[in-house]
Write a protein that holds these residues in place. Structure first.
Motif, short mmCIF file in Angstrom:
data_model
loop_
_atom_site.label_atom_id
_atom_site.label_comp_id
_atom_site.label_asym_id
_atom_site.label_seq_id
_atom_site.Cartn_x
_atom_site.Cartn_y
_atom_site.Cartn_z
N UNK A 201 0.85 -1.47 0.04
CA UNK A 201 0.19 -0.17 -0.30
C UNK A 201 0.72 0.96 0.11
N UNK A 202 0.56 2.15 -0.31
CA UNK A 202 0.93 3.70 -0.76
C UNK A 202 -0.30 4.33 -0.13
N UNK A 203 0.36 5.10 1.18
CA UNK A 203 -1.08 5.54 2.16
C UNK A 203 -0.37 6.82 3.25
N UNK A 204 -1.10 7.71 3.63
CA UNK A 204 -1.12 8.28 4.80
C UNK A 204 -0.15 9.95 4.20
N UNK A 205 0.97 9.85 4.99
CA UNK A 205 1.81 10.55 4.74
C UNK A 205 2.92 10.91 4.06
N UNK A 206 3.03 9.12 3.58
CA UNK A 206 3.87 9.39 2.30
C UNK A 206 3.11 9.60 1.47
N UNK A 207 1.90 8.63 1.09
CA UNK A 207 1.42 9.34 0.12
C UNK A 207 0.61 10.92 -0.06
N UNK A 208 0.88 11.49 1.12
CA UNK A 208 0.57 12.88 1.64
C UNK A 208 1.55 13.86 0.84
N UNK A 226 -4.12 5.77 -0.50
CA UNK A 226 -5.43 6.58 -0.01
C UNK A 226 -4.24 7.50 1.13
N UNK A 227 -5.20 8.34 1.58
CA UNK A 227 -4.63 8.81 2.74
C UNK A 227 -5.28 8.37 4.14
N UNK A 228 -6.51 8.93 4.49
CA UNK A 228 -6.83 8.38 6.04
C UNK A 228 -7.31 6.55 5.97
#
Ligand SMILES: [Zn+2]
Length: 286
Positions: A201-208, A226-228
């Protein structure tokens, strides 16, 4: 009752035949049990349902770079424990366990190499190290990888695989979002290509931060992006989320990413983008 206890010679083997660990793998997509050698030959993609198994950073480096060769940089950076953080375990214990598991000091491998002859500065995140979480070392190594691109005027490739910022480092993790994003703005001003590859997955602070700032963004099929988390969003906005929300396919439909690439085509697709956008410096030409 005796005849229950008697064993006929030769009828029962004294040596138990052991099946080595990891010989068979169950697919998370279709539940089929796949022989590991077949899975390896298909680049850890299920031959039946095309499910892309998560693979570690070393395998991605081998897959993408010419001759699988990477000149590694900043391998000696290791996280401190500035907050003396402890939940069910001490943060320092978690770091040591991940270091033993992966053989690396933190959750990203960076260096210089080439993809189809184009020189690149590359960073590959490793989910096996604390869920690929971004603490100050990951942020610093990504920042240095961006700086190597700027200094050498060569394209940047970051392959992300992360659950987000590392909560054990609190605000210091979140600061890495700003640090890496600011350097990417410098890279953009210099008109140097940045290709961001999103894996599951690529999520949260890295995605943002850096994962969503690529000039070209490529994702593996059906990756969670995604983020959250969906439950948090659902509770916040008080609405049901659409079907397939937070998948690569949904992201592409809504214009957040450019290409969905199967793993077998990933190197070819990155190479295409690099050859379209990279011109070697004139001093190296002719
Ligand atoms: Zn499958």
């Amino acid at each position: 009752m005796d005849w229950f206890r008697k064993t006929k010679a030769g009828l029962v083997s004294q040596q138990k035949k052991e099946i080595p660990d990891g010989l068979w793998t169950k697919c998370k997509g279709c539940s089929e049990v796949i022989y590991s050698r077949i899975l390896e030959e298909s680049l850890w993609v299920c031959p039946s349902c095309n499910y892309h198994f998560r693979i570690n950073a070393n395998k991605i480096i081998k897959l993408l770079l010419d001759d699988g060769q990477l000149e590694r940089y900043d391998e000696n950076l290791s996280s401190l424990d500035p907050l003396k953080f402890r939940d069910s375990k001490k943060y320092t214990d978690r770091i040591v366990a991940s270091q033993k598991k992966t053989g690396d000091l933190d959750a990203v491998i960076c260096g210089l190499g080439s993809i189809d002859t184009v020189p690149v500065s590359i960073a590959v995140m490793n989910f096996d190290f604390m869920g690929g979480s971004m603490g100050s070392v990951v942020g610093e190594k990504i920042a240095r990888a961006i700086e190597r691109s700027i200094d050498r005027e060569i394209p940047l490739v970051i392959v992300s695989c992360s659950g987000g910022a590392r909560m054990q480092e609190g605000i210091l993790s979140l600061m890495q979002m700003a640090k890496t994003s600011a350097l990417l703005a410098v890279l953009a001003k210099k008109k140097i290509t940045y290709i961001s590859v999103l894996t599951n997955p690529t999520t949260a602070g890295v995605m943002a931060s850096y994962a969503s700032l690529g000039d070209i963004i490529i994702a593996e099929p059906k990756a969670l992006l995604g983020f959250a988390g969906p439950r948090v969003i659902q509770q916040t906005i008080g609405q049901d989320l659409p079907e397939g929300f937070q998948s690569s396919e949904f992201f592409q439909e809504h214009g957040f990413l450019d290409v969905i690439s199967e793993r077998k085509d990933l190197r070819k697709n990155i190479s295409l983008c690099l050859h379209y956008t990279y011109t070697p410096p004139k001093s190296l030409g002719n």
